[in-house]
Enzyme design. Structure first.
Site, PDB file in Angstrom:
ATOM      1  N   LYS A 155      -0.888   5.026   4.859  1.00  0.00           N
ATOM      2  CA  LYS A 155      -1.664   3.883   5.600  1.00  0.00           C
ATOM      3  C   LYS A 155      -1.336   3.964   6.902  1.00  0.00           C
ATOM      4  O   LYS A 155      -0.322   3.652   7.226  1.00  0.00           O
ATOM      5  CB  LYS A 155      -1.822   2.462   4.831  1.00  0.00           C
ATOM      6  N   HIS A 196       0.842  -1.239  -0.121  1.00  0.00           N
ATOM      7  CA  HIS A 196       0.082  -0.084   0.043  1.00  0.00           C
ATOM      8  C   HIS A 196       0.690   1.286   0.009  1.00  0.00           C
ATOM      9  O   HIS A 196       2.118   1.396   0.419  1.00  0.00           O
ATOM     10  CB  HIS A 196      -1.043  -0.011   1.198  1.00  0.00           C
TER      11      HIS A 196
HETATM   12  N1  LIG Z   1     -12.992  -0.894   2.126  1.00  0.00           N
HETATM   13  C1  LIG Z   1     -12.201  -0.453   1.069  1.00  0.00           C
HETATM   14  O1  LIG Z   1     -12.438  -0.535  -0.149  1.00  0.00           O
HETATM   15  C2  LIG Z   1     -11.090   0.567   1.390  1.00  0.00           C
HETATM   16  C3  LIG Z   1     -10.451   1.290   0.444  1.00  0.00           C
HETATM   17  C4  LIG Z   1      -9.368   2.123   0.710  1.00  0.00           C
HETATM   18  C5  LIG Z   1      -9.201   2.633   2.125  1.00  0.00           C
HETATM   19  N2  LIG Z   1      -9.987   1.752   3.022  1.00  0.00           N
HETATM   20  C6  LIG Z   1      -9.935   2.070   4.547  1.00  0.00           C
HETATM   21  O2  LIG Z   1     -10.497   3.207   4.688  1.00  0.00           O
HETATM   22  C7  LIG Z   1      -9.950   3.954   5.786  1.00  0.00           C
HETATM   23  C8  LIG Z   1      -9.846   5.323   5.279  1.00  0.00           C
HETATM   24  O3  LIG Z   1      -8.813   5.327   4.137  1.00  0.00           O
HETATM   25  P1  LIG Z   1      -8.178   6.942   3.765  1.00  0.00           P
HETATM   26  O4  LIG Z   1      -7.084   6.639   2.944  1.00  0.00           O
HETATM   27  O5  LIG Z   1      -9.589   7.660   3.267  1.00  0.00           O
HETATM   28  O6  LIG Z   1      -7.853   7.581   4.977  1.00  0.00           O
HETATM   29  P2  LIG Z   1      -7.728   9.257   5.173  1.00  0.00           P
HETATM   30  O7  LIG Z   1      -6.929   9.280   6.357  1.00  0.00           O
HETATM   31  O8  LIG Z   1      -7.333   9.840   3.863  1.00  0.00           O
HETATM   32  O9  LIG Z   1      -9.303   9.557   5.589  1.00  0.00           O
HETATM   33  C9  LIG Z   1      -9.863   9.715   6.837  1.00  0.00           C
HETATM   34  C10 LIG Z   1     -10.710  10.643   7.101  1.00  0.00           C
HETATM   35  O10 LIG Z   1     -11.355  10.343   8.472  1.00  0.00           O
HETATM   36  C11 LIG Z   1     -11.460  11.616   9.039  1.00  0.00           C
HETATM   37  N3  LIG Z   1     -11.860  11.334  10.510  1.00  0.00           N
HETATM   38  C12 LIG Z   1     -11.012  11.086  11.711  1.00  0.00           C
HETATM   39  N4  LIG Z   1     -11.530  10.774  12.683  1.00  0.00           N
HETATM   40  C13 LIG Z   1     -12.886  10.949  12.388  1.00  0.00           C
HETATM   41  C14 LIG Z   1     -13.911  11.060  13.212  1.00  0.00           C
HETATM   42  N5  LIG Z   1     -14.074  10.734  14.480  1.00  0.00           N
HETATM   43  N6  LIG Z   1     -15.258  11.259  12.624  1.00  0.00           N
HETATM   44  C15 LIG Z   1     -15.290  11.568  11.242  1.00  0.00           C
HETATM   45  N7  LIG Z   1     -14.237  11.707  10.447  1.00  0.00           N
HETATM   46  C16 LIG Z   1     -13.013  11.391  11.037  1.00  0.00           C
HETATM   47  C17 LIG Z   1     -10.197  12.396   8.748  1.00  0.00           C
HETATM   48  O11 LIG Z   1     -10.250  13.898   9.411  1.00  0.00           O
HETATM   49  C18 LIG Z   1      -9.962  11.932   7.451  1.00  0.00           C
HETATM   50  O12 LIG Z   1     -10.610  12.916   6.666  1.00  0.00           O
HETATM   51  C19 LIG Z   1      -8.958   3.209   6.301  1.00  0.00           C
HETATM   52  O13 LIG Z   1      -9.139   2.666   7.342  1.00  0.00           O
HETATM   53  C20 LIG Z   1      -8.559   2.437   5.155  1.00  0.00           C
HETATM   54  O14 LIG Z   1      -8.060   1.205   5.457  1.00  0.00           O
HETATM   55  C21 LIG Z   1     -10.967   0.759   2.697  1.00  0.00           C
HETATM   56  O1  LIG Z   2      -5.694   2.640   1.125  1.00  0.00           O
HETATM   57  C1  LIG Z   2      -6.080   2.026   2.192  1.00  0.00           C
HETATM   58  O2  LIG Z   2      -5.763   2.137   3.288  1.00  0.00           O
HETATM   59  C2  LIG Z   2      -6.630   0.369   1.893  1.00  0.00           C
HETATM   60  N1  LIG Z   2      -7.070  -0.173   2.973  1.00  0.00           N
HETATM   61  C3  LIG Z   2      -8.233  -1.216   2.799  1.00  0.00           C
HETATM   62  C4  LIG Z   2      -7.197  -2.399   3.758  1.00  0.00           C
HETATM   63  O3  LIG Z   2      -6.925  -1.909   4.753  1.00  0.00           O
HETATM   64  O4  LIG Z   2      -7.398  -3.336   3.172  1.00  0.00           O
HETATM   65  C5  LIG Z   2      -8.447  -1.584   1.316  1.00  0.00           C
HETATM   66  C6  LIG Z   2      -7.282  -1.442   0.463  1.00  0.00           C
HETATM   67  C7  LIG Z   2      -6.798   0.133   0.607  1.00  0.00           C
END
Ligand SMILES: NC(=O)c1ccc[n+]([C@@H]2O[C@H](COP(=O)([O-])OP(=O)(O)OC[C@H]3O[C@@H](n4cnc5c(N)ncnc54)[C@H](O)[C@@H]3O)[C@@H](O)[C@H]2O)c1
Ligand SMILES: O=C(O)C1=N[C@H](C(=O)O)CCC1
Length: 257
Positions: free
Chosen positions: A147, A143
């Site tokens: 992250k 990643h």
């Molecule tokens: N399921 C999927 O397909 C997928 C894909 C990418 C990322 N993710 C996951 O999504 C999450 C976010 O990833 P990201 O890259 O967008 O992170 P990021 O750090 O860019 O975004 C997180 C956001 O959450 C906000 N935040 C923090 N605390 C908060 C609260 N108490 N209430 C509301 N907002 C709050 C932050 O200010 C920020 O804007 C991670 O856990 C990542 O692993 C999942």
């Molecule tokens: O960008 C991230 O953070 C991602 N988080 C998810 C994970 O933890 O599996 C999905 C992939 C991208």
């Protein structure tokens, strides 16, 4: 707003995934973005005041469970992409849903998916199918360096599925003669070793390695752009309303189970 349009709130709206989700919802037929919520906001009040029927949470592992409870108390369904969930946190959400949905036909739903990308969901599904046929199995997740959690939720979900398939097949633990330097062998997730790479230039990638004497099977998926997650997110938003209770994994919505 016509009755056929689903009002959607996004929690974590200023983040990488939240901003991408807001844009996708705004472009989607039949969905309306009614709230952009981020750190410092009262999540429950913002969801309730917006009239959202579904709230999407892409925040951070430390707060996602509390956000889901607030979303449910605000009377909305939740689609959760934030990682860091474990059996205990999922169980607390199930207990909350059971209390709220008791006696209701149209109960609230929560859909948690560690990865909404089609390539990732298929890779996990193929890995679960292949696992029983191989002596060794390991997972490498790769990643971007921003992250905050490791191993990824996708890798944990993958390793758990591999471990379940291996147990169902009665397989012995993968061979490993390591006596020192265990820190180099990666994380142990249900007996499956998981390795995490963080590298500038990457988005989200996973390789699943299976080995037997004289052969190897490698299953690899790559998400080059966060747009790849959006079809799955939008599908989950549309599906969660008719799925009361907790659903974990997009495979259950893609009819892959
Ligand atoms: N399921 C999927 O397909 C997928 C894909 C990418 C990322 N993710 C996951 O999504 C999450 C976010 O990833 P990201 O890259 O967008 O992170 P990021 O750090 O860019 O975004 C997180 C956001 O959450 C906000 N935040 C923090 N605390 C908060 C609260 N108490 N209430 C509301 N907002 C709050 C932050 O200010 C920020 O804007 C991670 O856990 C990542 O692993 C999942
Ligand atoms: O960008 C991230 O953070 C991602 N988080 C998810 C994970 O933890 O599996 C999905 C992939 C991208």
């Amino acid at each position: 707003m016509s009755s056929s349009v689903v009002p959607v709130a996004v929690v974590g709206a200023a983040g990488r995934m939240g901003a991408t989700t807001c844009a996708a919802v705004e472009e989607a037929d039949g969905l309306e973005l009614v709230a952009r919520i981020d750190a410092g906001d009262d999540v429950g009040a913002a969801v309730r005041d917006s009239g959202a029927l579904v709230a999407v949470d892409f925040t951070v592992p430390a707060v996602t469970e509390a956000n889901v409870h607030a979303i449910l108390d605000a009377g909305a369904h939740a689609v959760v992409g934030t990682t860091g969930w474990d059996e205990a946190s999922r169980s607390r959400v199930v207990e909350h849903l059971d209390r709220l949905n008791a006696g209701r036909e149209d109960g609230l739903g929560v859909l948690i998916a560690p990865n909404f990308g089609l390539s990732a969901v298929l890779a996990m599904t193929f890995a679960a199918k292949a696992a029983r046929y191989f002596e060794s199995a390991e997972v490498v997740e790769l990643h971007h360096p921003n992250k905050v959690d490791a191993p990824s939720g996708t890798a944990r979900h993958t390793a758990a599925a591999i471990a379940a398939a291996r147990a169902d097949a009665g397989l012995a633990p993968s061979p490993d003669a390591t006596e020192s330097g265990w820190e180099a062998r990666g994380a142990d997730v249900d007996g499956v070793r998981v390795h995490a790479v963080r590298l500038r230039g990457l988005v989200a990638h996973e390789e699943i390695l299976f080995g037997n004497v004289g052969e190897q099977l490698t299953i690899r998926q790559d998400s080059f752009d966060r747009a790849s997650f959006m079809p799955g997110v939008l599908l989950a938003v549309r599906e969660v309303v008719g799925r009361p209770g907790l659903t974990v994994g997009l495979e259950h919505v893609l009819d892959l189970t």
